[in-house]
Motif scaffolding. Structure first.
Motif, PDB file in Angstrom:
ATOM      1  N   HIS A 312       6.900   3.613   4.807  1.00  0.00           N
ATOM      2  CA  HIS A 312       5.561   3.064   5.106  1.00  0.00           C
ATOM      3  C   HIS A 312       4.639   3.245   3.900  1.00  0.00           C
ATOM      4  N   GLU A 313       4.730   4.413   3.274  1.00  0.00           N
ATOM      5  CA  GLU A 313       3.898   4.730   2.109  1.00  0.00           C
ATOM      6  C   GLU A 313       4.197   3.768   0.949  1.00  0.00           C
ATOM      7  N   CYS A 314       5.467   3.491   0.723  1.00  0.00           N
ATOM      8  CA  CYS A 314       5.865   2.550  -0.342  1.00  0.00           C
ATOM      9  C   CYS A 314       5.259   1.182  -0.067  1.00  0.00           C
ATOM     10  N   ASP A 315       5.401   0.698   1.167  1.00  0.00           N
ATOM     11  CA  ASP A 315       4.841  -0.610   1.519  1.00  0.00           C
ATOM     12  C   ASP A 315       3.326  -0.607   1.350  1.00  0.00           C
ATOM     13  N   GLY A 316       2.688   0.473   1.797  1.00  0.00           N
ATOM     14  CA  GLY A 316       1.227   0.570   1.700  1.00  0.00           C
ATOM     15  C   GLY A 316       0.753   0.525   0.256  1.00  0.00           C
ATOM     16  N   ALA A 317       1.581   1.062  -0.659  1.00  0.00           N
ATOM     17  CA  ALA A 317       1.206   1.094  -2.071  1.00  0.00           C
ATOM     18  C   ALA A 317       1.604  -0.200  -2.790  1.00  0.00           C
ATOM     19  N   GLY A 318       2.130  -1.169  -2.051  1.00  0.00           N
ATOM     20  CA  GLY A 318       2.481  -2.456  -2.663  1.00  0.00           C
ATOM     21  C   GLY A 318       3.756  -2.419  -3.491  1.00  0.00           C
TER      22      GLY A 318
END
Ligand code: TXA
Ligand code: MG
Length: 346
Positions: A312-318
């Protein structure tokens, strides 16, 4: 109404006795009225509706964009309630329930007439699970009826392990989320089909095949790897090759050192290192060229607990690309490998 366009769900905290009691009462009130509530479980957060209410359950499919062919697990708070959901309770069910419930194990059994067909996607079997998280247990007890609940994410995306994950993906579609902290297990339950002889593993989870085997004596290993035939095609429709997917491309790689990883990436044409996130457990690449390098524990329970939050964090950071260091082999890593392979499928 369960749809609240442009409005966020209300999030209720549960970390004092008074807040816990209030949150449980508010959730039960909404569920009794046929509305949807997102609830913490020990595996991942679930999107719950009253299991006996076909109209309420159909709202789950709408909120998630879930294909109607994919059946939903029914959550109970006692063995007696489990028996209300099923038409047969074989010795294997009794043994597994006594060994692993409450906990991250779902039993697929013949459904009882009380379970509406929308829950089972028209099929004659139902998946039943007695979760151990105190919040969902208390909500089911307050309701007095079982809760149909898939993971609380848009269909095919990564399951949520925090209330924030649910808010950011489904928050505009549901009225209420209970916050019970980060999920302890972190990936979805083990699903075993007790209608087949011998029982068949449909989805690996953190209760490993060896533990089921030690209780049952014999199981068939079919975690979605065998090619679909007309007889098994719809046995576990949620086990599609591509599932549990982050928005970024995900690659599972082995590497011996930082230079080896860089060389593999450039050979495959991946040059945007500033949008590349690396999740590793053993060989930590010592370069600052990547957006993030995250070290996860080389221990399956700890790895599973933080895996989805990291994705989720990776996706949130683009992130454009997520590199995951291939997990070790072995029974206790099987469920993690299974989810990573689906997340990597294109
Ligand atoms: O840990 C979990 O199981 C979480 C929490 C919320 O309990 N729930 C969850 O639900 O992962 P869902 O809907 O995301 O995944 C349920 C899986 C799907 O692959 C579905 O196809 C399978 O269980 N399933 C459910 N009922 C079934 C049935 N009657 N026969 C075969 N497979 C079934
Ligand atoms: Mg799911």
């Amino acid at each position: 109404m369960t749809s609240h366009p442009n409005e966020c769900a209300e999030v209720l905290s549960t970390n004092t006795p008074a807040l816990f009691a209030n949150a449980v009462a508010r959730a039960a009130e909404k569920l009794r009225a046929g509305q949807l509530v997102a609830l913490p479980t020990e595996t991942v957060y679930g999107l719950a509706a009253k299991a006996w209410d076909a109209e309420a359950v159909s709202r789950i499919f709408a909120a998630k964009g879930r294909p109607a062919i994919n059946p939903i697990i029914v959550h109970v708070s006692s063995l007696e309630m489990a028996r209300e959901c099923v038409a047969a309770w074989p010795p294997a069910a009794e043994k597994l329930a006594r060994a692993f419930w409450p906990g991250p194990l779902t039993l697929v059994l013949p459904k009882s007439t009380a379970v509406p067909s929308v829950v089972t996607a028209g099929g004659q079997t139902v998946g039943v699970r007695f979760p151990s998280h105190p919040v969902i247990k208390a909500v089911i007890e307050a309701c007095g009826f079982p809760l149909a609940a898939p993971s609380a994410n848009p269909s095919n995306q990564i399951s949520p392990t925090t209330a924030e994950h649910v808010q950011s993906t489904l928050g505009t579609k549901i009225p209420l989320i209970l916050d019970g902290g980060p999920s302890l297990v972190g990936i979805e339950s083990t699903v075993i089909d007790l209608v087949s002889t011998p029982p068949r593993l449909l989805r690996p989870g953190m209760i490993p095949a060896s533990a089921l085997l030690s209780v049952l004596g014999k199981i068939g290993l079919d975690s979605g790897q065998t090619p679909a035939t007309s007889s098994n095609a719809l046995r576990s429709p949620g086990m599609m090759k591509k599932h549990y997917s982050p928005k970024a491309r995900l690659l599972i790689l082995h590497w011996s050192n930082a230079a080896d990883l860089l060389e593999q990436l450039s050979r495959q044409g991946f040059t945007e290192l500033k949008k590349t996130h690396v999740l590793c457990h053993t060989n930590v690449p010592s370069t600052t060229d990547y957006a993030r390098v995250i070290v996860l524990a080389r221990e399956p329970s700890a790895f599973a607990r933080s895996l989805y939050a990291q994705l989720h964090e990776c996706d949130g950071a683009g992130a454009a690309l997520i590199i995951v260091e291939a997990p070790p082999s072995g029974d206790s890593w099987q469920a993690i490998s299974d989810r990573l392979n689906r997340a990597a499928a294109v």
